[in-house]
Design an enzyme around this catalytic site. Structure first.
Site, short mmCIF file in Angstrom:
data_model
loop_
_atom_site.label_atom_id
_atom_site.label_comp_id
_atom_site.label_asym_id
_atom_site.label_seq_id
_atom_site.Cartn_x
_atom_site.Cartn_y
_atom_site.Cartn_z
N HIS A 152 -22.93 -24.56 45.39
CA HIS A 152 -22.75 -24.47 43.93
C HIS A 152 -23.90 -23.67 43.33
CE1 HIS A 152 -21.97 -25.71 39.79
NE2 HIS A 152 -20.76 -26.02 40.23
N ASP A 159 -14.42 -29.23 44.55
CA ASP A 159 -13.20 -28.70 45.19
C ASP A 159 -12.99 -29.19 46.61
OD1 ASP A 159 -14.20 -25.91 43.37
OD2 ASP A 159 -12.34 -27.01 43.01
C1 SDX Z 1 -16.65 -24.26 41.00
O1 SDX Z 1 -20.22 -22.91 37.97
C2 SDX Z 1 -19.54 -23.97 37.95
O2 SDX Z 1 -19.85 -24.95 37.31
C3 SDX Z 1 -18.24 -23.92 38.71
C4 SDX Z 1 -17.50 -25.22 38.85
C5 SDX Z 1 -16.93 -25.67 37.55
O3 SDX Z 1 -16.66 -26.88 37.39
O4 SDX Z 1 -16.65 -24.80 36.70
O5 SDX Z 1 -18.35 -26.23 39.37
C6 SDX Z 1 -16.32 -25.07 39.81
O6 SDX Z 1 -16.45 -23.08 40.97
C7 SDX Z 1 -17.29 -24.92 42.19
C8 SDX Z 1 -17.63 -23.90 43.32
C9 SDX Z 1 -16.33 -23.65 44.09
N1 SDX Z 1 -16.51 -22.56 45.07
C10 SDX Z 1 -16.54 -22.81 46.37
O7 SDX Z 1 -16.53 -23.93 46.88
C11 SDX Z 1 -16.52 -21.56 47.23
C12 SDX Z 1 -17.53 -21.74 48.36
N2 SDX Z 1 -18.85 -21.79 47.77
C13 SDX Z 1 -19.54 -20.55 47.67
O8 SDX Z 1 -18.82 -19.37 47.66
C14 SDX Z 1 -20.82 -20.61 46.89
O9 SDX Z 1 -21.46 -21.77 47.18
C15 SDX Z 1 -20.74 -20.42 45.39
C16 SDX Z 1 -19.93 -19.25 45.00
C17 SDX Z 1 -20.19 -21.64 44.76
C18 SDX Z 1 -22.17 -20.20 44.96
O10 SDX Z 1 -22.53 -18.99 45.59
P1 SDX Z 1 -24.02 -18.52 45.57
O11 SDX Z 1 -24.49 -18.44 44.18
O12 SDX Z 1 -24.22 -17.34 46.47
O13 SDX Z 1 -24.67 -19.79 46.23
P2 SDX Z 1 -26.15 -19.96 46.39
O14 SDX Z 1 -26.97 -18.93 45.67
O15 SDX Z 1 -26.45 -21.37 46.08
O16 SDX Z 1 -26.27 -19.64 47.98
C19 SDX Z 1 -27.44 -19.96 48.61
C20 SDX Z 1 -27.22 -19.54 50.07
C21 SDX Z 1 -26.71 -18.12 50.25
O17 SDX Z 1 -27.24 -17.67 51.48
P3 SDX Z 1 -28.49 -16.63 51.46
O18 SDX Z 1 -27.93 -15.36 50.76
O19 SDX Z 1 -29.57 -17.31 50.64
O20 SDX Z 1 -28.82 -16.42 52.90
O21 SDX Z 1 -26.21 -20.38 50.69
C22 SDX Z 1 -25.15 -19.57 51.16
C23 SDX Z 1 -25.22 -18.25 50.44
O22 SDX Z 1 -24.69 -17.23 51.28
N3 SDX Z 1 -23.92 -20.28 50.83
C24 SDX Z 1 -23.00 -20.66 51.71
C25 SDX Z 1 -22.04 -21.34 50.95
N4 SDX Z 1 -22.39 -21.35 49.66
C26 SDX Z 1 -23.57 -20.68 49.59
N5 SDX Z 1 -22.91 -20.50 53.05
C27 SDX Z 1 -21.80 -21.04 53.63
N6 SDX Z 1 -20.82 -21.72 52.97
C28 SDX Z 1 -20.92 -21.89 51.64
N7 SDX Z 1 -19.97 -22.55 50.98
#
Ligand code: SDX
Length: 394
Positions: free
Chosen positions: A270, A328
């Site tokens: 998140h 989710d």
């Molecule tokens: C919602 O914003 C909100 O409030 C949204 C929401 C709402 O109620 O409106 O809460 C609803 O959208 C929840 C999120 C749903 N999406 C997913 O579950 C999709 C899977 N999650 C990811 O795509 C990701 O976690 C995001 C998009 C949610 C956040 O992406 P970020 O901003 O890149 O995450 P981060 O900066 O915290 O990541 C830190 C690291 C990164 O690696 P590095 O670049 O630092 O090496 O963690 C990695 C990311 O690549 N990472 C993951 C991951 N999520 C982040 N690696 C593997 N699996 C994952 N799910």
């Protein structure tokens, strides 16, 4: 007593704003609607009560709640000419495509409430959105599965009415299961608002230009559809189905860690929560309740989900990146058990989030200092240069 939180100097956002509606502490895993913890609202309240709270800022008295519920209930029907809208879509169109188009068209049917300068008309438009979204969502589902539309009923509560419009058929009596209706209502509460997420920021930005509220909500629906946002519930269930069994979890965990593999654990991570999403805990409990009520406790996907969560919460890679299940992760299993196809999951998210979008839009419109949003950029392109005739170009 409104808390004033100074933004962290490192805080960057294209649409940063001040708001009194929802507060998230990502490190603590805290979520408050107008100061009330989501856990208490989900446990003791109902969705329309949370709608009133998000819109007006206070929990309603008994009289206020009865009046609000009555006004929403008596706005649930849509203009009958709108039903021909659905027939323009292919039967296999994704219901989110139908929602985006149909909601955007609402202003052509209810233009009498689109004058955003009039507080009364603003509230009529808000009520209409909250009241009509279940009807439109249910019609999108019925059209998708090839069944006749079922009209709303004023004798049913909000969640029961929605389930009835989705699953009743003319040829037999359909009784809404109160345990499932309560679960549906709680799921709506969990999805109602979440401060300045991508789709809410979209609604605020669209609204800042003076666009009518129906068009702004349609913009929010379009943004929510993405798999990184509201589309993650559909993607998470598809991921759990693809994993299929507990013994295949290590393969997918390895892929999620592989920087060369675009695969991510859907339903994990998140932008704000760097702790457990409080909604995910309530969703997991609701998931167990729904599966138990239906006698599906041994749903194999639940076993995969719980084992995947256990692995991810102990794996140093995910622990270091503070990746936890989000709302989710368990919602897909629950919504499928309730009878919805995966293509309807984000529609349900949009149905519930409509009140959050409307509340945030209303707060912005009613702020006398608000101006049109205009995010700026860091330009990294060419410095100024002269035009070259085509024969001189290489
Ligand atoms: C919602 O914003 C909100 O409030 C949204 C929401 C709402 O109620 O409106 O809460 C609803 O959208 C929840 C999120 C749903 N999406 C997913 O579950 C999709 C899977 N999650 C990811 O795509 C990701 O976690 C995001 C998009 C949610 C956040 O992406 P970020 O901003 O890149 O995450 P981060 O900066 O915290 O990541 C830190 C690291 C990164 O690696 P590095 O670049 O630092 O090496 O963690 C990695 C990311 O690549 N990472 C993951 C991951 N999520 C982040 N690696 C593997 N699996 C994952 N799910």
């Amino acid at each position: 007593q409104t808390g004033r939180f100074t933004l962290d100097p490192g805080f960057t956002s294209t649409a940063s704003c001040e708001s009194k509606i929802t507060y998230i502490d990502g490190d603590q895993g805290t979520l408050l609607y107008r100061g009330y913890p989501i856990e208490q609202l989900a446990e003791h309240g109902d969705f329309l009560e949370s709608c009133y709270l998000l819109l007006y800022g206070e929990l309603p008295t008994r009289a206020e709640k009865d009046d609000f519920v009555h006004r929403v209930t008596y706005h649930t029907m849509i203009h009958d000419q709108m039903s021909s809208f659905f027939k323009g879509y292919r039967r296999d169109a994704h219901p989110m495509a139908v929602m985006t188009g149909t909601v955007g068209a609402l202003s052509s049917f209810y233009h009498d409430s689109t004058d955003i300068s009039d507080p009364h008309l603003r509230m009529v438009a808000s009520l209409r959105m909250i009241a009509k979204m279940p009807t439109i969502a249910a019609m999108a589902y019925k059209y998708h599965v090839g069944q006749p539309f079922v009209y709303p009923r004023n004798d049913l509560d909000y969640a029961s009415n929605f389930l009835h419009m989705c699953f009743a058929v003319p040829c037999e009596d359909y009784k809404v299961n109160p345990v499932l209706a309560r679960a549906m209502d709680r799921i709506f509460i969990l999805h109602a608002d979440h401060e300045q997420n991508a789709s809410t920021s979209t609604v605020r930005l669209a609204g800042s230009s003076g666009a009518n509220p129906f068009a702004c909500i349609a913009a929010g629906i379009a943004c929510l559809w993405g798999p990184s946002h509201g589309g993650a519930n559909e993607a998470a269930l598809n991921m759990l189905s693809e994993i299929g069994s507990v013994d295949r979890i290590p393969e997918y965990v390895a892929r999620a860690k592989d920087k060369n593999d675009p695969f991510r654990l859907m339903g994990f991570g998140h932008r704000v929560y760097k702790n457990y999403d409080p909604r995910a805990r309530i969703m997991q409990k609701t998931c167990h309740e729904v599966l138990a009520e239906l006698g599906h406790q041994d749903d194999p996907l639940l076993e995969v989900a719980m084992e995947l969560e256990k692995v991810a919460l102990t794996d140093p890679y995910f622990v270091d990146k503070k990746l936890y299940p989000n709302i989710d992760f368990y919602s897909g299993i629950t919504l499928r058990a309730l009878g919805f196809p995966t293509t309807m999951f984000t529609v349900l998210f949009a149905l519930a989030r409509t009140v959050g979008w409307i509340a945030q839009w209303k707060e912005m419109i009613e702020d006398p200092s608000q101006r049109i949003g205009r995010p700026r950029q860091l330009y990294t392109g060419y410095a100024e240069r002269d035009y070259q005739p085509i024969d001189q170009r290489r």
